[in-house]
Structures are given as C-alpha cells and as structure tokens.
Design a protein around this motif. Structure first.
Motif, mmCIF file in Angstrom:
data_model
loop_
_atom_site.group_PDB
_atom_site.id
_atom_site.type_symbol
_atom_site.label_atom_id
_atom_site.label_comp_id
_atom_site.label_asym_id
_atom_site.label_seq_id
_atom_site.Cartn_x
_atom_site.Cartn_y
_atom_site.Cartn_z
ATOM 1 N N LEU A 10 -2.294 7.907 -9.893
ATOM 2 C CA LEU A 10 -3.518 8.060 -10.964
ATOM 3 C C LEU A 10 -2.695 8.104 -12.329
ATOM 4 O O LEU A 10 -3.121 7.352 -13.165
ATOM 5 N N GLU A 11 -1.789 8.740 -12.569
ATOM 6 C CA GLU A 11 -0.942 8.825 -13.984
ATOM 7 C C GLU A 11 -0.531 7.219 -14.038
ATOM 8 O O GLU A 11 -0.667 6.855 -15.274
ATOM 9 N N GLU A 12 -0.026 6.605 -13.053
ATOM 10 C CA GLU A 12 0.319 5.131 -13.353
ATOM 11 C C GLU A 12 -0.813 4.086 -13.767
ATOM 12 O O GLU A 12 -0.804 3.537 -14.742
ATOM 13 N N ILE A 13 -1.919 4.581 -13.103
ATOM 14 C CA ILE A 13 -3.140 3.787 -13.410
ATOM 15 C C ILE A 13 -3.649 3.936 -14.932
ATOM 16 O O ILE A 13 -3.941 3.156 -15.756
ATOM 17 N N LEU A 14 -3.744 5.259 -15.117
ATOM 18 C CA LEU A 14 -4.159 5.606 -16.642
ATOM 19 C C LEU A 14 -3.227 5.056 -17.655
ATOM 20 O O LEU A 14 -3.564 4.714 -18.658
ATOM 21 N N LEU A 24 -12.132 4.033 -14.915
ATOM 22 C CA LEU A 24 -12.913 4.974 -13.700
ATOM 23 C C LEU A 24 -12.873 3.988 -12.204
ATOM 24 O O LEU A 24 -12.816 4.778 -11.367
ATOM 25 N N LEU A 25 -12.906 2.787 -12.376
ATOM 26 C CA LEU A 25 -13.075 2.072 -11.116
ATOM 27 C C LEU A 25 -11.988 2.299 -10.050
ATOM 28 O O LEU A 25 -11.872 2.539 -9.064
ATOM 29 N N PRO A 26 -10.537 1.897 -10.740
ATOM 30 C CA PRO A 26 -9.226 2.271 -10.107
ATOM 31 C C PRO A 26 -9.134 3.702 -9.656
ATOM 32 O O PRO A 26 -8.730 3.800 -8.398
ATOM 33 N N ASP A 40 -18.465 15.162 -2.749
ATOM 34 C CA ASP A 40 -18.621 15.871 -4.216
ATOM 35 C C ASP A 40 -17.368 16.275 -4.813
ATOM 36 O O ASP A 40 -17.114 16.051 -5.844
ATOM 37 N N ASP A 41 -16.391 16.789 -3.874
ATOM 38 C CA ASP A 41 -15.029 17.140 -4.516
ATOM 39 C C ASP A 41 -14.434 16.178 -5.393
ATOM 40 O O ASP A 41 -13.628 16.097 -6.386
ATOM 41 N N ASP A 42 -14.341 14.933 -4.472
ATOM 42 C CA ASP A 42 -13.591 13.788 -5.128
ATOM 43 C C ASP A 42 -14.289 13.006 -6.604
ATOM 44 O O ASP A 42 -13.476 12.880 -7.304
ATOM 45 N N ILE A 43 -15.518 13.389 -6.536
ATOM 46 C CA ILE A 43 -16.414 12.803 -7.748
ATOM 47 C C ILE A 43 -16.110 13.974 -8.600
ATOM 48 O O ILE A 43 -15.758 13.379 -9.869
ATOM 49 N N LEU A 44 -15.919 15.091 -8.534
ATOM 50 C CA LEU A 44 -15.447 16.056 -9.481
ATOM 51 C C LEU A 44 -14.126 15.886 -10.121
ATOM 52 O O LEU A 44 -13.810 15.881 -11.283
ATOM 53 N N ALA A 45 -13.281 15.711 -9.038
ATOM 54 C CA ALA A 45 -11.999 15.421 -9.567
ATOM 55 C C ALA A 45 -11.589 14.164 -10.270
ATOM 56 O O ALA A 45 -10.934 14.257 -11.115
ATOM 57 N N VAL A 46 -12.529 13.155 -10.047
ATOM 58 C CA VAL A 46 -12.261 11.905 -10.808
ATOM 59 C C VAL A 46 -12.816 12.084 -12.129
ATOM 60 O O VAL A 46 -12.433 11.933 -13.316
ATOM 61 N N ALA A 49 -10.457 14.292 -14.038
ATOM 62 C CA ALA A 49 -9.015 13.726 -14.500
ATOM 63 C C ALA A 49 -9.375 12.766 -15.604
ATOM 64 O O ALA A 49 -8.451 12.613 -16.259
ATOM 65 N N LEU A 50 -10.588 12.029 -15.688
ATOM 66 C CA LEU A 50 -10.935 10.956 -16.662
ATOM 67 C C LEU A 50 -11.569 11.442 -17.773
ATOM 68 O O LEU A 50 -12.112 10.951 -18.653
ATOM 69 N N GLU A 51 -12.048 13.003 -17.708
ATOM 70 C CA GLU A 51 -12.864 13.551 -18.996
ATOM 71 C C GLU A 51 -14.002 13.026 -18.970
ATOM 72 O O GLU A 51 -14.338 12.484 -20.223
ATOM 73 N N VAL A 52 -14.840 12.655 -18.020
ATOM 74 C CA VAL A 52 -16.058 12.009 -18.327
ATOM 75 C C VAL A 52 -17.224 12.700 -17.398
ATOM 76 O O VAL A 52 -16.684 13.360 -16.394
ATOM 77 N N PRO A 53 -18.321 12.732 -17.659
ATOM 78 C CA PRO A 53 -19.365 13.416 -17.131
ATOM 79 C C PRO A 53 -19.541 13.107 -15.506
ATOM 80 O O PRO A 53 -19.393 11.880 -15.303
#
Ligand code: FES
Length: 164
Positions: A10-14, A24-26, A40-46, A49-53
């Motif tokens: 994820l850090e590399e993607i960012l 967001l997509l990757p 739901d946990d995956d969605i919250l984690a994303v 991590a991306l600081e989006v709603p």
C-alpha cells in the motif's frame, strides 16, 4: 486489516499517486486480493488509509463489477447480457451456462466454490457476443463448447494446485 506485506504494498502504491484519494482503485484491489471480496472492515481500512469518507469508497465499489461485497468463488465469470449482446444470443447463452453449472437463473457460486457467475451490463465487446470476462480475461464469440473448454481448464488447474 492490512498484513505487513500488504501495508508495504500500500505504501508503494501511494507513492505512485499525487493524492491518497487517487489511489482508491489499486488500494481496493489490494484489500480484496486475499479473500476475493471486501467486508466492512476492508472498506473502513481503505477509507482510513486514504483519508476518504467510507461512503466514497462504497460508491466506487458499487460502480465496478470487479469489486465484490460478498464471498465469491475463486474465479468470477461475468457474462454480458445487455441489449446488444442479447441480440446476439447472450441471454440464452447465460441461461444455458447457469444450468450446466447447476446454478439458479440469477447465477451464484458453484458447489465446489470454483466459479461465481453473474450477468452484467456492457463490457465493451458488444460485437463479439456471447462474451464473458473471467477474472481479468475476455472470452469472445463464445459457444457452449468453447466456454466449457475454458472452464475445464480452470478445473484442471485447480485440481493441480490442490495436488489431486
Ligand atoms: S452490450 Fe455486451 S459487451 Fe456491450
């Protein structure tokens, strides 16, 4: 939710994107990779991590058929049954495929957990119907025999992987 390996990925993607939101997509693809769907946990984690709603993440998931909110089979089969493809027999092709896979008319996951079948809207191969997308690969101008051959290859691979 992220494993150590995923966190590094994820850090590399960012690093490749100008803003966190634009990754967001990757990030979703990475979050889905392990179990083939997003809870739901995956969605919250994303979202965190991306600081989006969370609602923005859910909206993107709802738009793309490659993101899934329920457990699925190992391979996802999307058959386009939109009007142009229907005019070339896609609906009948899909109906026959559901029966041969032992699934109800709305599709679903095969008993062996290998395939999930869904009818989807246009996949931009309208002149090559019947067509489907399995995982990320397109299969076009299909006959029943052709798709059966493709699925048999997936079954053989699965058997090989399981050592059977
Ligand atoms: S309508 Fe089926 S691919 Fe476009």
């Amino acid at each position: 939710m992220w494993s150590d390996v995923e966190q590094k990925e994820l850090e590399e993607i960012l690093k490749k994107y100008p803003t966190k939101r634009s990754a967001l997509l990757p990030a979703l693809y990475l979050a889905q990779r392990e179990k083939n769907w997003l809870d739901d946990d995956d969605i919250l984690a994303v979202a965190e991590a991306l600081e989006v709603p969370v609602t923005d993440v859910q909206a993107v998931i709802g738009f793309y058929t490659l993101f899934r909110r329920e457990p699925t089979g190992k391979h996802m089969i999307h058959v386009c049954t939109d009007l142009p493809c229907a005019l070339r027999g896609a609906e009948d092709f899909y109906a026959r495929l559901t029966r041969r896979l032992g699934l109800p008319s709305e599709g679903g996951t095969t008993a062996d957990g290998l395939f999930t079948l869904e009818a989807v809207p246009c996949l931009a191969a309208c002149d090559k119907a019947p067509m489907c997308q399995i995982d990320l690969q397109y299969y076009e101008n299909l006959t029943d025999e052709m798709i059966d051959t493709v699925l048999a290859q997936f079954r053989a691979e699965a058997q090989q992987e399981s050592g059977a």
